[in-house]
Scaffold this active site. Structure first.
Site, PDB file in Angstrom:
ATOM      1  N   HIS A   1       0.877  -1.172   0.000  1.00 59.57           N
ATOM      2  CA  HIS A   1       0.000   0.000   0.000  1.00 59.57           C
ATOM      3  C   HIS A   1       0.912   1.220   0.000  1.00 59.57           C
ATOM      4  O   HIS A   1       1.999   1.175   0.591  1.00 59.57           O
ATOM      5  CB  HIS A   1      -0.837   0.081   1.274  1.00 59.57           C
ATOM      6  CG  HIS A   1      -1.763  -1.062   1.504  1.00 59.57           C
ATOM      7  ND1 HIS A   1      -1.388  -2.206   2.142  1.00 59.57           N
ATOM      8  CD2 HIS A   1      -3.069  -1.218   1.197  1.00 59.57           C
ATOM      9  CE1 HIS A   1      -2.417  -3.025   2.206  1.00 59.57           C
ATOM     10  NE2 HIS A   1      -3.453  -2.455   1.647  1.00 59.57           N
TER      11      HIS A   1
ATOM     12  N   ASP B   1       2.349   1.802   3.351  1.00 60.72           N
ATOM     13  CA  ASP B   1       3.249   0.785   3.918  1.00 60.72           C
ATOM     14  C   ASP B   1       4.687   1.204   3.643  1.00 60.72           C
ATOM     15  O   ASP B   1       5.603   0.902   4.395  1.00 60.72           O
ATOM     16  CB  ASP B   1       3.087  -0.589   3.234  1.00 60.72           C
ATOM     17  CG  ASP B   1       1.715  -1.197   3.412  1.00 60.72           C
ATOM     18  OD1 ASP B   1       0.992  -0.775   4.329  1.00 60.72           O
ATOM     19  OD2 ASP B   1       1.379  -2.112   2.625  1.00 60.72           O
TER      20      ASP B   1
ATOM     21  N   MET C   1       2.529  -5.797  -7.781  1.00 61.08           N
ATOM     22  CA  MET C   1       1.206  -5.235  -7.445  1.00 61.08           C
ATOM     23  C   MET C   1       1.360  -4.098  -6.437  1.00 61.08           C
ATOM     24  O   MET C   1       2.229  -4.138  -5.572  1.00 61.08           O
ATOM     25  CB  MET C   1       0.334  -6.359  -6.850  1.00 61.08           C
ATOM     26  CG  MET C   1      -1.051  -5.963  -6.415  1.00 61.08           C
ATOM     27  SD  MET C   1      -1.173  -5.406  -4.702  1.00 61.08           S
ATOM     28  CE  MET C   1      -1.820  -6.870  -3.908  1.00 61.08           C
TER      29      MET C   1
ATOM     30  N   GLU D   1     -11.028  -6.424  -4.879  1.00 59.46           N
ATOM     31  CA  GLU D   1     -10.964  -7.505  -3.877  1.00 59.46           C
ATOM     32  C   GLU D   1     -12.208  -7.484  -3.001  1.00 59.46           C
ATOM     33  O   GLU D   1     -12.373  -6.604  -2.170  1.00 59.46           O
ATOM     34  CB  GLU D   1      -9.712  -7.340  -3.014  1.00 59.46           C
ATOM     35  CG  GLU D   1      -9.626  -8.428  -1.949  1.00 59.46           C
ATOM     36  CD  GLU D   1      -8.340  -8.363  -1.141  1.00 59.46           C
ATOM     37  OE1 GLU D   1      -7.367  -7.712  -1.580  1.00 59.46           O
ATOM     38  OE2 GLU D   1      -8.318  -8.960  -0.051  1.00 59.46           O
TER      39      GLU D   1
ATOM     40  N   LYS E   1     -14.978  -8.558  -0.081  1.00 57.87           N
ATOM     41  CA  LYS E   1     -14.996  -9.060   1.301  1.00 57.87           C
ATOM     42  C   LYS E   1     -16.383  -8.769   1.853  1.00 57.87           C
ATOM     43  O   LYS E   1     -16.911  -7.679   1.612  1.00 57.87           O
ATOM     44  CB  LYS E   1     -13.912  -8.346   2.119  1.00 57.87           C
ATOM     45  CG  LYS E   1     -13.732  -8.905   3.516  1.00 57.87           C
ATOM     46  CD  LYS E   1     -12.544  -8.232   4.222  1.00 57.87           C
ATOM     47  CE  LYS E   1     -12.326  -8.861   5.584  1.00 57.87           C
ATOM     48  NZ  LYS E   1     -11.226  -8.219   6.331  1.00 57.87           N
TER      49      LYS E   1
ATOM     50  N   GLU F   1      -9.867 -13.382  -2.404  1.00 58.43           N
ATOM     51  CA  GLU F   1      -9.088 -13.866  -1.250  1.00 58.43           C
ATOM     52  C   GLU F   1      -9.815 -15.049  -0.625  1.00 58.43           C
ATOM     53  O   GLU F   1     -11.015 -14.979  -0.339  1.00 58.43           O
ATOM     54  CB  GLU F   1      -8.906 -12.751  -0.220  1.00 58.43           C
ATOM     55  CG  GLU F   1      -8.237 -13.290   1.059  1.00 58.43           C
ATOM     56  CD  GLU F   1      -7.841 -12.232   2.065  1.00 58.43           C
ATOM     57  OE1 GLU F   1      -7.286 -11.191   1.642  1.00 58.43           O
ATOM     58  OE2 GLU F   1      -8.083 -12.443   3.260  1.00 58.43           O
TER      59      GLU F   1
ATOM     60  N   HIS G   1     -11.901 -14.433   2.503  1.00 56.88           N
ATOM     61  CA  HIS G   1     -13.067 -13.561   2.358  1.00 56.88           C
ATOM     62  C   HIS G   1     -14.285 -14.316   1.830  1.00 56.88           C
ATOM     63  O   HIS G   1     -15.405 -14.102   2.297  1.00 56.88           O
ATOM     64  CB  HIS G   1     -12.731 -12.370   1.450  1.00 56.88           C
ATOM     65  CG  HIS G   1     -11.660 -11.496   2.020  1.00 56.88           C
ATOM     66  ND1 HIS G   1     -11.154 -10.412   1.362  1.00 56.88           N
ATOM     67  CD2 HIS G   1     -10.995 -11.550   3.204  1.00 56.88           C
ATOM     68  CE1 HIS G   1     -10.224  -9.829   2.111  1.00 56.88           C
ATOM     69  NE2 HIS G   1     -10.103 -10.513   3.225  1.00 56.88           N
TER      70      HIS G   1
ATOM     71  N   ASP H   1      -5.373 -13.736  -3.615  1.00 57.37           N
ATOM     72  CA  ASP H   1      -4.859 -13.638  -2.251  1.00 57.37           C
ATOM     73  C   ASP H   1      -5.056 -14.982  -1.569  1.00 57.37           C
ATOM     74  O   ASP H   1      -6.183 -15.375  -1.226  1.00 57.37           O
ATOM     75  CB  ASP H   1      -5.602 -12.540  -1.460  1.00 57.37           C
ATOM     76  CG  ASP H   1      -5.043 -11.146  -1.733  1.00 57.37           C
ATOM     77  OD1 ASP H   1      -4.103 -11.022  -2.559  1.00 57.37           O
ATOM     78  OD2 ASP H   1      -5.524 -10.187  -1.106  1.00 57.37           O
TER      79      ASP H   1
ATOM     80  N   ASP I   1     -11.819 -12.235   9.949  1.00 55.49           N
ATOM     81  CA  ASP I   1     -10.863 -12.460   8.858  1.00 55.49           C
ATOM     82  C   ASP I   1      -9.536 -12.912   9.464  1.00 55.49           C
ATOM     83  O   ASP I   1      -8.765 -12.112   9.969  1.00 55.49           O
ATOM     84  CB  ASP I   1     -10.693 -11.128   8.118  1.00 55.49           C
ATOM     85  CG  ASP I   1      -9.816 -11.254   6.889  1.00 55.49           C
ATOM     86  OD1 ASP I   1      -9.681 -12.359   6.351  1.00 55.49           O
ATOM     87  OD2 ASP I   1      -9.276 -10.215   6.474  1.00 55.49           O
TER      88      ASP I   1
ATOM     89  N   ASP J   1      -6.873 -14.646   8.062  1.00 58.85           N
ATOM     90  CA  ASP J   1      -5.628 -14.502   7.281  1.00 58.85           C
ATOM     91  C   ASP J   1      -4.546 -15.487   7.717  1.00 58.85           C
ATOM     92  O   ASP J   1      -3.374 -15.118   7.866  1.00 58.85           O
ATOM     93  CB  ASP J   1      -5.088 -13.053   7.374  1.00 58.85           C
ATOM     94  CG  ASP J   1      -5.982 -12.041   6.682  1.00 58.85           C
ATOM     95  OD1 ASP J   1      -6.729 -12.429   5.763  1.00 58.85           O
ATOM     96  OD2 ASP J   1      -5.935 -10.854   7.064  1.00 58.85           O
TER      97      ASP J   1
ATOM     98  N   ASP K   1      -1.637 -13.409   1.129  1.00 53.09           N
ATOM     99  CA  ASP K   1      -2.125 -12.298   1.944  1.00 53.09           C
ATOM    100  C   ASP K   1      -2.509 -12.869   3.299  1.00 53.09           C
ATOM    101  O   ASP K   1      -3.683 -13.071   3.604  1.00 53.09           O
ATOM    102  CB  ASP K   1      -3.319 -11.613   1.278  1.00 53.09           C
ATOM    103  CG  ASP K   1      -3.717 -10.358   2.045  1.00 53.09           C
ATOM    104  OD1 ASP K   1      -2.949  -9.943   2.938  1.00 53.09           O
ATOM    105  OD2 ASP K   1      -4.794  -9.808   1.777  1.00 53.09           O
TER     106      ASP K   1
END
Ligand code: GLT
Ligand code: MN
Ligand code: MN
Length: 387
Positions: A53, A56, A87, A180, A182, A216, A219, A244, A254, A256, A286
């Site tokens: 991102h 980030d 990406m 994406e 969710k 994902e 999700h 993902d 979530d 992950d 992810d």
């Protein structure tokens, strides 16, 4: 054995291995590792790429000079560790300004800021050669429907994507956008909650060819759906632009989790699907390590995602080469050709007439069972390594 290669396209986000282990009830438990350290770790474990991102990598209030320094340091780390950036995406969820959404906020100033922030983040991703641009609308949703029109929200989301597609073309970035979905978290309900709804929405955009999905695992599972079915539909539509990979126990928050850590069979069918159809995009993990992990264990987590994928890939080859399994599949999908005169091709009124006139022996056809129990057990034995 199980050595990752560039051609496998294994990637991680800065926010995944860099996750310091905070949750809504607890403070971070690990030191924040810098983007440079993440790239070094990814290089060591043989990952191909890193995603980020905007914030980030570059803090939101960085000065132009700080930003330039960060970019040049990060470029050097990528080159030194042989890691690429396939990406990029925008953080449209962390800042308080996005408390009621970004592209779908009721406040036009927030909507405009979200588009501005995304253009800047697209510029940043393009600096590193990213070709996929992800849109995770985490804050695009509601807790109550009393104050926001779902119709307006959809229209604003569409306007934003249409605007950004034009920007992409004007700048010559060549991004493919990947939405994406969710179903919830952090919002009570998030718009475009599933892969199916995102696919329907894409068809309403000005440049549908530029936009696909980034499904994902966790999700779709939060919504109780079969992830492999979701990516099959996306693939069929030519829209599986990114993926993902992670894992999740049922319809909880979530989680992950590490890829393959919960549902081995499901992970197998995901890998089987991707390998069988020849998906050649990023295999992006992810996911993040358990909160109980220290930094050494975070590295084991990342290595585990990759190794699990490669083990399952090997199992896919075994499945495809297993004569007993293949004989069962041939029996299951047997076709004596007698129906091709009616179905499978183009419609004609003759075919319709002939099909209406055909007499089916329902009892005889219905008497035939399918050996799915036997096949499923063989898959289990194959996965357990006893075949
Ligand atoms: C966030 C989310 C992920 C998305 C990331 C991309 S951000 O961590 O939980 O599923 O893929 O914006
Ligand atoms: Mn997730
Ligand atoms: Mn994700």
């Amino acid at each position: 054995m199980y050595q990752p290669k560039a051609e496998h396209k294994f990637t991680f986000g800065l926010w995944t291995v860099g996750n310091p282990g905070g949750d809504p009830f607890g403070y971070p438990v690990r030191r924040a590792i810098s983007p440079l350290e993440v790239v070094e770790m990814l290089g060591e474990i043989g990952a191909w790429g890193v995603n980020f991102h905007d914030n980030d990598l570059v803090p939101i209030d960085a000065t132009p000079a700080q930003k330039a320094q960060i970019i040049s340091d990060f470029k050097k780390a990528l080159a030194d560790n042989n890691v690429v950036v396939p990406m990029a995406t925008t953080d449209l969820f962390r800042e308080p300004i996005f408390r009621d959404g970004a592209f779908t906020s009721n406040d036009p100033k927030v909507r405009a800021f979200a588009i501005q922030k995304t253009m800047n983040a697209m510029d940043l991703g393009a600096e590193f050669g990213a070709k996929t641009y992800v849109f995770w609308g985490g804050r695009e949703g509601t807790e109550t429907d009393a104050g926001k029109s779902a119709l307006d929200a959809g229209k604003w989301f569409r306007d934003a994507l249409n605007f950004l597609c034009e920007y992409n073309m004007e700048q010559g970035y060549g991004y493919r956008f990947a939405l994406e979905p969710k179903p919830n978290e952090p919002r009570g309900d998030i718009y475009l909650p599933t892969v199916g709804s995102a696919l329907g929405f894409i068809a309403t955009l000005d440049h549908p060819e530029m936009v696909g999905v980034n499904p994902e695992v966790a999700h779709e599972q939060m919504a109780g759906l079969n992830f492999m079915h979701a990516i099959a539909q996306a693939w069929d539509a030519g829209k599986l632009f990114h993926i993902d990979l992670n894992d999740q126990r049922g319809g909880r928050y979530d989680q992950d989790f590490r890829f393959g850590s919960e549902s081995i069979k499901q992970a197998f069918y995901i890998v089987k699907f991707l390998e069988d159809v020849g998906y050649d995009g990023s295999r992006h993990f992810d996911a993040h390590a358990y909160r109980s992990s220290d930094l050494a264990d975070v590295k084991e987590f990342a290595k585990g995602c990759i190794k699990t994928y490669l083990i399952l890939k090997e199992k896919v080859a075994k499945f495809n080469a297993d004569s007993e399994i293949q004989a069962l599949l041939a029996q299951i999908t047997a076709d004596d050709g007698s129906m091709t005169q009616y179905i499978g091709g183009k419609y004609s009124s003759e075919k319709a007439k002939a099909l209406k006139a055909h007499s089916f022996n329902r009892a005889e056809i219905a008497a035939k069972g399918q050996p799915y129990e036997k096949l499923d057990q063989l898959v289990f034995e194959l996965l357990m390594g006893v075949r």
